[in-house]
Design an enzyme around this catalytic site. Structure first.
Site, PDB file in Angstrom:
ATOM      1  N   PRO A   9     -19.548  35.877  47.157  1.00  0.00           N
ATOM      2  CA  PRO A   9     -18.408  35.948  48.077  1.00  0.00           C
ATOM      3  C   PRO A   9     -17.750  34.588  48.227  1.00  0.00           C
ATOM      4  O   PRO A   9     -18.415  33.559  48.269  1.00  0.00           O
ATOM      5  CB  PRO A   9     -19.058  36.397  49.397  1.00  0.00           C
ATOM      6  CG  PRO A   9     -20.297  37.127  48.971  1.00  0.00           C
ATOM      7  CD  PRO A   9     -20.782  36.387  47.754  1.00  0.00           C
ATOM      8  N   CYS A  10     -16.425  34.586  48.269  1.00  0.00           N
ATOM      9  CA  CYS A  10     -15.682  33.323  48.283  1.00  0.00           C
ATOM     10  C   CYS A  10     -14.529  33.431  49.261  1.00  0.00           C
ATOM     11  O   CYS A  10     -13.662  34.266  49.100  1.00  0.00           O
ATOM     12  CB  CYS A  10     -15.159  33.029  46.884  1.00  0.00           C
ATOM     13  SG  CYS A  10     -14.044  31.643  46.812  1.00  0.00           S
TER      14      CYS A  10
END
Length: 399
Positions: free
Chosen positions: A85-86
């Protein structure tokens, strides 16, 4: 040899196993998966009983300890994959190496830590499409630079899942890396947009076009909202290549149960036709606001929009069935995400919807993984043949 025996892969941030099932289809042996979300990894564990399913926060486990846990030495692994996740895209950070220092990007940094320690032959990282081009590519360039410092050759590309046989418009960025000094090309497009001449149903032998919603789910039986069975027989034989691929040799499938709708939700969907949505609702059923696709119904011939973790709620997008007055079942969502019908999802309906909304389409993962290993093998074989030819020429010259 570039690879020996069956190729092994590890899936970081595995979720329910979208990338893993795609790699399995490409011939990989899934050694382990790791994820922090118990509700998501439950499906991975159910479908990959021979793999280690590690429920833990990757930031709290050192790569060295992880290797001991799964029995992998540096350089042994064929492919390390993951979609960390970013969220950290701050334009106010001037220095090049500050992107990964943002706490929101800690998981991307941890993924790269694992890459550096495990030293796999190949790496595949998947993420939001914005990662590649955002901030004049400074973000992606930092990732590339860090991998290149470890001896990897990196290719980045944005792919639309619909162009590779997935019945869904879903754009994602992929970072493909290898330790063989080979600049990989993007996988060639396998499916193409439809034209007016492509309205007729496709059989098993026609040229591949984008797969429509009905081509994906049309063989699944009609059900009313709140109804369905744990085990469901198909409504018809497979009508096209996609259905045939999803079904394999099965005569029935699971997870084809429709979520019960609140009375107002049912009334809203019942008041509109396929292709219509929020703006078409009668005045007395209008909402104060919402997504542009809210309370939308799919049409048979459209390509589905990007599946999200909110796919369980009719007010969050175009999730209305094109024939029945209901939202999509988990099996229909899985079909649109290209999960094969043998793949079983566990947990509540909303848990399963979350798993699918966050998953990488397995068919897209298969295409990318096959292209990577085939291209590496092809280039390496060409090098060996060239070296063999030079050796023969040298011997002839001596003679």
């Amino acid at each position: 040899m570039v690879f020996s025996g069956k190729l092994r892969a590890i899936d970081l941030f595995c979720g329910c196993g979208g990338i893993s099932v795609g790699l399995q289809e490409a011939g990989f042996d899934i050694v382990a998966g790791i994820d922090v979300e118990k509700k998501y990894i439950a499906s991975f564990e159910h479908n990959f009983p021979d793999a280690k399913a590690l429920l833990t926060d990757i930031t709290t486990v050192s790569p060295a300890d992880f290797m001991l846990e799964v029995g992998i030495a540096p350089g042994e692994l064929d492919l390390l994959v993951g979609g960390p996740p970013c969220q950290g895209f701050s334009k106010n950070v001037p220095r090049r190496n500050r992107f990964l220092e943002d706490p929101k990007n800690l998981l991307v940094k941890s993924f790269l830590d694992y890459c550096e320690t495990l030293q796999p032959k190949m790496i595949l990282m998947e993420n939001v499409a914005e990662m590649k081009n955002g901030f004049k590519e400074a973000y992606s360039q930092e990732i590339i630079s860090r991998l290149e410092d470890e001896g990897y050759t990196v290719t980045t590309v944005i792919l639309n899942a619909a162009d590779y046989g997935v019945p869904q418009r879903r754009k994602r960025a992929f970072f493909m890396a290898n330790r063989f000094n080979i600049k990989l090309s993007p996988p060639p497009q396998t499916n193409h947009p439809r034209t007016k001449a492509d309205n007729a149903p496709h059989d098993l032998f026609t040229q591949k076009k984008h797969v429509s919603v009905w081509e994906a789910i049309g063989d699944l039986p009609s059900v009313k909202h709140g109804e369905g069975h744990t085990l469901t027989e198909y409504a018809s034989p497979p009508q096209n290549e996609y259905q045939k691929r999803m079904r394999g040799t099965l005569t029935s499938t699971t997870n084809h149960v429709a979520r019960h709708l609140a009375s107002i939700q049912y009334e809203r969907l019942a008041s509109i036709q396929p292709g219509q949505g929020l703006k078409d609702l009668p005045k007395h059923l209008q909402t104060k606001g919402g997504y542009s696709g809210a309370y939308g119904r799919l049409t048979k011939d459209m390509i589905a929009p990007t599946i999200t973790r909110w796919v369980f709620h009719p007010g969050s997008g175009r999730w209305g069935h094109p024939v029945d007055i209901r939202t999509l079942t988990i099996r229909e969502i899985a079909r649109i995400q290209s999960f094969p019908d043998h793949y079983k999802f566990v947990g509540s309906y909303t848990d399963q919807a979350g798993q699918l909304g966050n998953a990488v389409p397995p068919l897209l993962a298969t295409v990318v993984a096959n292209h990577m290993q085939n291209q590496v093998a092809s280039v390496r074989n060409d090098v060996r043949e060239s070296q063999h030819t030079l050796s023969l020429a040298s011997l002839n010259a001596i003679a």
